[in-house]
Motif scaffolding. Structure first.
Motif, short mmCIF file in Angstrom:
data_model
loop_
_atom_site.label_atom_id
_atom_site.label_comp_id
_atom_site.label_asym_id
_atom_site.label_seq_id
_atom_site.Cartn_x
_atom_site.Cartn_y
_atom_site.Cartn_z
N LEU A 22 0.81 -1.21 0.00
CA LEU A 22 0.00 0.00 0.00
C LEU A 22 0.85 1.27 0.00
N PHE A 23 2.01 1.22 0.65
CA PHE A 23 2.79 2.44 0.84
C PHE A 23 4.10 2.45 0.04
N HIS A 24 4.33 1.44 -0.78
CA HIS A 24 5.56 1.39 -1.56
C HIS A 24 5.23 1.02 -3.00
N LYS A 25 5.08 2.01 -3.82
CA LYS A 25 4.87 1.79 -5.25
C LYS A 25 6.24 1.67 -5.91
N ASN A 26 6.61 0.43 -6.18
CA ASN A 26 7.97 0.12 -6.62
C ASN A 26 8.04 0.11 -8.15
N ASN A 27 8.97 0.89 -8.70
CA ASN A 27 9.16 0.91 -10.15
C ASN A 27 10.13 -0.17 -10.62
N HIS A 28 10.80 -0.83 -9.69
CA HIS A 28 11.72 -1.90 -10.07
C HIS A 28 10.92 -3.08 -10.62
N LYS A 29 11.50 -3.75 -11.58
CA LYS A 29 10.86 -4.94 -12.16
C LYS A 29 11.63 -6.22 -11.81
N ASP A 30 12.85 -6.07 -11.35
CA ASP A 30 13.73 -7.23 -11.16
C ASP A 30 13.39 -7.98 -9.87
N LEU A 31 12.94 -9.22 -10.03
CA LEU A 31 12.62 -10.07 -8.88
C LEU A 31 13.66 -11.17 -8.69
N SER A 32 14.79 -11.04 -9.33
CA SER A 32 15.79 -12.12 -9.31
C SER A 32 16.38 -12.37 -7.93
N SER A 33 16.24 -11.40 -7.04
CA SER A 33 16.79 -11.59 -5.69
C SER A 33 15.76 -12.19 -4.73
N CYS A 34 14.55 -12.44 -5.21
CA CYS A 34 13.46 -12.87 -4.33
C CYS A 34 13.18 -14.38 -4.44
N TYR A 35 12.71 -14.94 -3.33
CA TYR A 35 12.38 -16.37 -3.24
C TYR A 35 10.94 -16.52 -2.78
N TYR A 36 10.42 -17.73 -3.03
CA TYR A 36 9.07 -18.08 -2.58
C TYR A 36 9.13 -19.47 -1.96
N THR A 37 8.32 -19.68 -0.93
CA THR A 37 8.31 -20.98 -0.28
C THR A 37 6.97 -21.22 0.41
N ALA A 38 6.75 -22.47 0.81
CA ALA A 38 5.56 -22.83 1.60
C ALA A 38 6.00 -23.82 2.67
N ARG A 39 5.47 -23.66 3.84
CA ARG A 39 5.88 -24.50 4.96
C ARG A 39 5.06 -25.79 5.03
N PRO A 40 5.71 -26.96 5.00
CA PRO A 40 4.98 -28.21 5.24
C PRO A 40 4.36 -28.17 6.63
N ASN A 41 3.05 -28.33 6.69
CA ASN A 41 2.31 -28.18 7.95
C ASN A 41 2.80 -29.21 8.97
N PRO A 42 3.45 -28.76 10.05
CA PRO A 42 4.03 -29.71 11.01
C PRO A 42 3.00 -30.52 11.78
N GLY A 43 1.74 -30.08 11.77
CA GLY A 43 0.70 -30.81 12.47
C GLY A 43 -0.08 -31.77 11.60
N ALA A 44 0.34 -31.91 10.33
CA ALA A 44 -0.39 -32.74 9.37
C ALA A 44 0.40 -33.98 9.00
N GLY A 45 -0.27 -34.92 8.32
CA GLY A 45 0.39 -36.12 7.83
C GLY A 45 1.33 -35.79 6.68
N ILE A 46 2.14 -36.76 6.30
CA ILE A 46 3.17 -36.49 5.31
C ILE A 46 2.57 -36.18 3.94
N GLY A 47 1.44 -36.79 3.59
CA GLY A 47 0.82 -36.47 2.30
C GLY A 47 0.42 -35.01 2.22
N HIS A 48 -0.14 -34.51 3.30
CA HIS A 48 -0.53 -33.10 3.42
C HIS A 48 0.72 -32.21 3.36
N GLN A 49 1.76 -32.60 4.07
CA GLN A 49 2.99 -31.81 4.07
C GLN A 49 3.60 -31.71 2.67
N ILE A 50 3.59 -32.82 1.95
CA ILE A 50 4.14 -32.80 0.59
C ILE A 50 3.30 -31.88 -0.30
#
Length: 331
Positions: A36-64
C-alpha cells in the motif's frame, strides 16, 4: 504437549479462518501494508524467493502438498524457490526434495528477510493479482515470500518431473529395501482406514471413505484384463487385520502389509508396477512418483495428469477397461 510455538500457530490459524472471506483480510499482513505504501518501479525479482511451509501438524501427504504448492507458485510468480524442511528429519532425508535447494535459514544468513503472503484462491484472478502486486512492491530487495499455511494448489502434478528427479536421485535411495521381486508383476493396494474408522461421524473423513467392495472390484477387473506373463503378487497396505477384509480371501499371492512403517509403505507404493490408490494424500503422492500404472478415484481433491498410465474410477469401482488394456500394451 502444546508449546508456545504451537499455540502461536493455532491462534494465528484461528484469526485467518475468521477473517479469510472478509474484505479486511489482507490488512492482517505486513506485506500488504508494504504494498500500500511502496509503489515500486523496479521490475527485477531475481533476488526474491518463494516458499511454503509443510504443515508440522499434518500427515506427510498433506505436508508434501504444501511443499509442492511452494515450488509450483514460485514458478508462477517468477521467483526462485526456497526449501523449508519437512517436520521430521526422517522424512526430510527419505524424500530428498531439499537437495540442491536454498533453505530459509541459509538465506537469512545472507541478510534475507521473510514476508508472509495472504491466502489466495488460485482460480480467483483478483486474489492472484493482489499477491503479484505485493511481491512486485519488494522488487530489488532480498525477500523470501512465505505462502500462508495450507495455500492450496489443486493439480499437484504440475511439478511431477522435478519431484521424480529429486526422489529417485536422493542418497536415501541407496538404503531402500523392497520386498517386491523384480521377476513378478507387483500390484499395491492402499486402503485408507485408520482415521476414518476412528471417527466415522466426521463428514470430512466420511468423504474419503471407499468400501472394501470398491477395492475388490477394481482388483478383480485388473486381474481379468492383465496382459502380462509375469507372476502376479498383490500387496495390501492398510490398518487392521485380514479378517477385516474378507473380500480378498479368495486371492492367491496376497501379502498383508499392516505392520510396515509409513516410509516403507510409501516406498512400496512408489515402486509398484500397478498402484490402486485411496482418496488419500498418502497414496496420491506416491502415485505422482510412481512410473507404473495408477488406478485412482476420480472424485478427489487433487487432479490427475492426462496420461495413459493414469486410469480413473467412479465411486463404485468402475473404470474404462480399454484404457487399462492400452496401458498394459505400452509396458
Amino acid at each position: 504437549m502444546i508449546t508456545l510455538k504451537k499455540l502461536k500457530y493455532r491462534i494465528w490459524g484461528s484469526i485467518v479462518g475468521t477473517y479469510r472471506n472478509k474484505k479486511i483480510y489482507p490488512l492482517l499482513y505486513r506485506s500488504y501494508w508494504h504494498y500500500l505504501f511502496h509503489k515500486n518501479n523496479h521490475k527485477d525479482l531475481s533476488s526474491c524467493y518463494y516458499t511454503a511451509r509443510p504443515n508440522p501438524g499434518a500427515g506427510i501427504g498433506h505436508q508434501i502438498a504444501n511443499w509442492i504448492a511452494g515450488l509450483w507458485f514460485s514458478k508462477k510468480f517468477n521467483l526462485k524457490f526456497a526449501h523449508i524442511p519437512f517436520a521430521t528429519p526422517q522424512w526430510e532425508e527419505f524424500l530428498g526434495f531439499g537437495l540442491g535447494e536454498k533453505t530459509i535459514e541459509e538465506l537469512k544468513q545472507q541478510a534475507y528477510i521473510t514476508r508472509k503472503l495472504p491466502l489466495f484462491n488460485e482460480s480467483d484472478a483478483a486474489e492472484v493479482e493482489l499477491n503479484k502486486k505485493i511481491i512486485q512492491s519488494y522488487a530489488g530487495r532480498k525477500v523470501i515470500f512465505i505462502a500462508e499455511q495450507d495455500q492450496f494448489y489443486r493439480l499437484q502434478y504440475g511439478v511431477i518431473d522435478e519431484l521424480k528427479q529429486k526422489f529417485y536421485n536422493a542418497p536415501a535411495r541407496k538404503k531402500d529395501h523392497l520386498i517386491y521381486s523384480p521377476t513378478n508383476f507387483n500390484i499395491a493396494i492402499h486402503v485408507r482406514r485408520g482415521d476414518i474408522m476412528n471417527d466415522p461421524n466426521n463428514p470430512n473423513l466420511v468423504m474419503r471413505y471407499l468400501s472394501n467392495d470398491y477395492f475388490e472390484k477394481v482388483l478383480k477387473q485388473v486381474l481379468a484384463n492383465l496382459q502380462i506373463k509375469k507372476h502376479i503378487h498383490i500387496y495390501f497396505f492398510s490398518q487392521g487385520k485380514p479378517e477385516d477384509y474378507p473380500e480378498f480371501a479368495q486371492y492367491s499371492n496376497l501379502h498383508w502389509c499392516f505392520n510396515m512403517n509409513a516410509q516403507d509403505s510409501f516406498l512400496h507404493l512408489v515402486y509398484a508396477d500397478l498402484l490402486i490408490t485411496s482418496k488419500s494424500s498418502f497414496s496420491y503422492k506416491p502415485a505422482l512418483l510412481n512410473n507404473g500404472i495408477k488406478i485412482c478415484p476420480k472424485n478427489f481433491w487433487h487432479g490427475y495428469p492426462n496420461n495413459k498410465k493414469w486410469i480413473l474410477c467412479d465411486n463404485n469401482g468402475n473404470f474404462d477397461i480399454s484404457s487399462l488394456k492400452q496401458a498394459f500394451s505400452d509396458l
